[in-house]
Design a protein around this motif. Structure first.
Motif, short mmCIF file in Angstrom:
data_model
loop_
_atom_site.label_atom_id
_atom_site.label_comp_id
_atom_site.label_asym_id
_atom_site.label_seq_id
_atom_site.Cartn_x
_atom_site.Cartn_y
_atom_site.Cartn_z
N ALA A 88 0.88 -1.14 -0.08
CA ALA A 88 0.07 0.06 -0.21
C ALA A 88 0.95 1.17 -0.19
O ALA A 88 0.57 2.43 -0.63
N ALA A 89 2.15 1.12 0.70
CA ALA A 89 2.84 2.46 0.79
C ALA A 89 3.54 2.61 -0.56
O ALA A 89 3.85 3.64 -1.20
N LEU A 90 3.75 1.57 -1.30
CA LEU A 90 4.51 1.41 -2.66
C LEU A 90 3.57 2.19 -3.37
O LEU A 90 3.81 3.27 -4.13
N GLU A 91 2.18 1.72 -3.41
CA GLU A 91 1.23 2.69 -4.26
C GLU A 91 1.16 3.95 -3.83
O GLU A 91 0.85 4.90 -4.85
N GLU A 139 0.04 13.16 3.31
CA GLU A 139 -0.95 12.93 2.37
C GLU A 139 -1.65 11.41 2.84
O GLU A 139 -2.73 11.03 2.30
N THR A 140 -1.04 10.67 3.62
CA THR A 140 -1.45 9.31 3.76
C THR A 140 -1.68 8.96 5.28
O THR A 140 -2.27 7.82 5.28
N GLY A 141 -0.93 9.76 6.06
CA GLY A 141 -0.88 9.48 7.47
C GLY A 141 -0.04 8.33 7.96
O GLY A 141 0.16 8.16 9.00
N SER A 142 0.94 7.88 6.98
CA SER A 142 2.00 6.78 7.20
C SER A 142 3.07 7.33 6.62
O SER A 142 3.10 8.12 5.70
N ASN A 143 4.37 6.99 7.41
CA ASN A 143 5.66 7.23 6.74
C ASN A 143 5.79 7.02 5.30
O ASN A 143 6.58 7.31 4.54
N ALA A 196 12.30 14.13 4.48
CA ALA A 196 11.64 15.10 3.35
C ALA A 196 10.35 14.02 2.83
O ALA A 196 9.07 14.33 2.70
N VAL A 197 10.84 12.95 2.22
CA VAL A 197 9.80 11.99 1.82
C VAL A 197 8.74 11.52 2.72
O VAL A 197 7.67 11.46 2.33
N GLN A 198 9.32 11.11 3.81
CA GLN A 198 8.30 10.67 5.21
C GLN A 198 7.38 11.63 5.37
O GLN A 198 6.25 11.47 5.53
#
Length: 171
Positions: free
Chosen positions: A102-105, A154-158, A146-148
């Motif tokens: 899901a994080a990859l998406e 945006e997603t609520g997850s790192n 910065a990415v995290q």
């Protein structure tokens, strides 16, 4: 001697009378032993199957999911910040690693925002900051943060577990 002959005769009579019971007794004894052995065998095999499974269960839980990589393409090319003594460039190829599908998406979906933030970060770097390995590692850590930050907003997850520089060229 007559007494000895009587004892032998009585023992022979007992043997004759005991023979019909013997096969029945032996059969019953064999049946009990066979049932006991079968029960012990079943218990042994069921116990030996369960014990290694419980011993292996923590190992399976400890094994992380396979790493999945996403390349932020094309390579980042920025002017380096600093005194003007001629053009100074940084070209860096970046790949993000995650263990969550899901994080990859999410990374794929938000790649433009990730690229924009990384471009701003890389353009603020001076040549002296990335001259040695520790400076490059520090930049790598800042880039991952910065990415995290973007993915968290945006997603609520790192989302990303690691950020890798697969090419790093300064000129």
């Amino acid at each position: 001697m007559a007494a000895a002959a009587d004892k032998t005769k009585k023992t022979a009579d007992k043997d004759k009378s005991a023979k019909p019971r013997s096969p029945l007794l032996i059969t019953a004894l064999v049946a009990v032993l066979a049932a006991g052995a079968a029960g012990a065998g079943v218990w042994f095999f069921t116990q030996s199957k369960h014990e290694p499974a419980t011993a292996e269960a923590p190992k399976k839980g400890a094994t992380p999911a396979p790493a999945q990589y996403f390349a932020l393409e094309p390579a980042f090319v920025v002017n380096l910040n600093g005194p003007i003594d001629g053009p100074r460039y940084l070209q860096v190829e970046v790949q993000l690693m995650t263990r969550d599908a899901a994080a990859l998406e999410a990374i794929k979906t938000h790649a433009p925002a990730l690229r924009a933030n990384l471009l701003m970060l890389f353009s603020q770097v001076s040549p002296e900051q990335i001259a040695d390995v520790s400076g490059k590692q520090k930049l790598q850590g800042e880039a991952l943060a910065a990415v995290q930050k973007v993915l968290k907003a945006e997603t609520g997850s790192n989302g990303a577990d690691d950020l890798l520089f697969t090419s790093f060229v300064t000129q």
